[in-house]
Motif scaffolding. Structure first.
Motif, PDB file in Angstrom:
ATOM      1  N   ARG A   2       0.826  -1.216   0.000  1.00 54.01           N
ATOM      2  CA  ARG A   2       0.000   0.000   0.000  1.00 54.01           C
ATOM      3  C   ARG A   2       0.857   1.263   0.000  1.00 54.01           C
ATOM      4  NH1 ARG A   2      -5.391  -0.248   1.808  1.00 54.01           N
ATOM      5  NH2 ARG A   2      -6.079  -2.353   2.311  1.00 54.01           N
ATOM      6  N   CYS A   3       0.313   2.307  -0.613  1.00 55.95           N
ATOM      7  CA  CYS A   3       0.991   3.603  -0.595  1.00 55.95           C
ATOM      8  C   CYS A   3       1.016   4.113   0.851  1.00 55.95           C
ATOM      9  CB  CYS A   3       0.232   4.580  -1.480  1.00 55.95           C
ATOM     10  SG  CYS A   3       0.746   6.300  -1.235  1.00 55.95           S
ATOM     11  N   PRO A   4       2.200   4.531   1.354  1.00 53.21           N
ATOM     12  CA  PRO A   4       2.268   4.979   2.749  1.00 53.21           C
ATOM     13  C   PRO A   4       1.534   6.309   3.002  1.00 53.21           C
ATOM     14  CG  PRO A   4       4.397   5.259   1.677  1.00 53.21           C
ATOM     15  CD  PRO A   4       3.505   4.544   0.691  1.00 53.21           C
ATOM     16  N   VAL A   5       1.216   7.034   1.950  1.00 52.60           N
ATOM     17  CA  VAL A   5       0.550   8.332   2.109  1.00 52.60           C
ATOM     18  C   VAL A   5      -0.985   8.190   2.041  1.00 52.60           C
ATOM     19  CG1 VAL A   5       0.238  10.656   1.147  1.00 52.60           C
ATOM     20  CG2 VAL A   5       2.528   9.646   1.269  1.00 52.60           C
ATOM     21  N   CYS A   6      -1.515   7.677   0.906  1.00 51.75           N
ATOM     22  CA  CYS A   6      -2.972   7.607   0.749  1.00 51.75           C
ATOM     23  C   CYS A   6      -3.534   6.200   0.949  1.00 51.75           C
ATOM     24  CB  CYS A   6      -3.365   8.154  -0.621  1.00 51.75           C
ATOM     25  SG  CYS A   6      -2.946   7.040  -1.981  1.00 51.75           S
ATOM     26  N   LYS A   7      -2.653   5.224   1.220  1.00 49.98           N
ATOM     27  CA  LYS A   7      -3.045   3.828   1.476  1.00 49.98           C
ATOM     28  C   LYS A   7      -3.650   3.110   0.271  1.00 49.98           C
ATOM     29  CE  LYS A   7      -2.060   4.685   5.873  1.00 49.98           C
ATOM     30  NZ  LYS A   7      -0.633   4.608   6.166  1.00 49.98           N
ATOM     31  N   GLU A  30       5.720   3.848  -7.382  1.00 48.20           N
ATOM     32  CA  GLU A  30       4.936   5.074  -7.442  1.00 48.20           C
ATOM     33  C   GLU A  30       3.466   4.733  -7.266  1.00 48.20           C
ATOM     34  OE1 GLU A  30       5.833   8.228 -10.475  1.00 48.20           O
ATOM     35  OE2 GLU A  30       3.671   8.071 -10.814  1.00 48.20           O
ATOM     36  N   CYS A  31       2.789   5.567  -6.460  1.00 50.86           N
ATOM     37  CA  CYS A  31       1.367   5.379  -6.222  1.00 50.86           C
ATOM     38  C   CYS A  31       0.595   5.895  -7.437  1.00 50.86           C
ATOM     39  CB  CYS A  31       0.952   6.131  -4.967  1.00 50.86           C
ATOM     40  SG  CYS A  31      -0.821   6.113  -4.691  1.00 50.86           S
ATOM     41  N   ALA A  32      -0.333   5.064  -7.921  1.00 52.29           N
ATOM     42  CA  ALA A  32      -1.115   5.448  -9.100  1.00 52.29           C
ATOM     43  C   ALA A  32      -2.098   6.573  -8.778  1.00 52.29           C
ATOM     44  CB  ALA A  32      -1.864   4.234  -9.634  1.00 52.29           C
ATOM     45  N   LYS A  33      -2.476   6.684  -7.524  1.00 54.65           N
ATOM     46  CA  LYS A  33      -3.493   7.645  -7.121  1.00 54.65           C
ATOM     47  C   LYS A  33      -2.892   9.025  -6.790  1.00 54.65           C
ATOM     48  CE  LYS A  33      -7.371   7.496  -4.002  1.00 54.65           C
ATOM     49  NZ  LYS A  33      -7.793   6.817  -2.772  1.00 54.65           N
ATOM     50  N   CYS A  34      -1.928   9.060  -5.843  1.00 54.24           N
ATOM     51  CA  CYS A  34      -1.385  10.360  -5.407  1.00 54.24           C
ATOM     52  C   CYS A  34       0.025  10.630  -5.948  1.00 54.24           C
ATOM     53  CB  CYS A  34      -1.413  10.472  -3.886  1.00 54.24           C
ATOM     54  SG  CYS A  34      -0.133   9.500  -3.063  1.00 54.24           S
ATOM     55  N   HIS A  35       0.593   9.666  -6.679  1.00 56.83           N
ATOM     56  CA  HIS A  35       1.915   9.783  -7.298  1.00 56.83           C
ATOM     57  C   HIS A  35       3.078   9.903  -6.321  1.00 56.83           C
ATOM     58  CE1 HIS A  35      -0.057   9.852 -11.139  1.00 56.83           C
ATOM     59  NE2 HIS A  35      -0.832  10.842 -10.711  1.00 56.83           N
TER      60      HIS A  35
END
Ligand SMILES: [Zn+2]
Length: 154
Positions: A2-7, A30-35
């Motif tokens: 999981r992305c550590p920022v937006c999960k 890289e997070c697909a949602k918040c980059h």
């Protein structure tokens, strides 16, 4: 992962690099949602190694046993938690490099000695002076404590 920022569960690998020892892989994601970009490190686990003791008994490799031996050798020496964990990893990498299902406790002792030599000379001498005779962790601890206390009284 999981992305550590937006999960968000949607992350992709943007870069993958093998460590210089060939036993770790560092991935840039890289997070697909918040980059948001972050890294992960993947390393080989050593759970599958069997240790053959001097009396022929076999047991699964346990990191804690190696740690105990090294910590006793290092008593009253100053070192950081980070350096200690690096030392343990270096020892385990060498065990892994042998590419065997089984390793003798003596071989592990040799590897520990080699790394302690550059890590801390006092700990190296303590470890080296007893490791050849130790039959089990208990005897080893007793021997090391004897050495540590006799040095302290001088
Ligand atoms: Zn995100």
């Amino acid at each position: 992962m999981r992305c550590p920022v937006c999960k968000s569960k949607e992350t992709s690998v943007v870069d993958s690099r093998t460590g210089s020892d060939g036993l770790t892989v560092r991935r840039r994601r890289e997070c697909a949602k918040c980059h948001f970009r972050f890294s992960t490190v993947e390393e080989i686990e050593l759970l599958d190694i069997v240790v053959v003791k001097s009396d022929g008994r076999r047991e699964s490799y346990m990191r804690s046993k190696v740690e105990v031996g090294i910590r006793i050798s290092l008593s009253k020496c100053s070192y950081t938690a980070e350096n200690f964990s690096r030392l343990i990893h270096a020892v385990e990498r060498d065990i892994q490099k042998k590419r065997k299902r089984e390793i003798s406790s003596q071989d592990i002792g040799e590897i520990v000695m080699r790394h302690l030599h550059s890590f801390n000379k006092v700990a190296y001498i303590r470890f080296a002076s007893v490791y050849r005779d130790f039959k089990d962790v208990k005897t080893f601890e007793k021997e090391l404590k004897k050495i540590a206390s006799s040095k302290a009284t001088k």
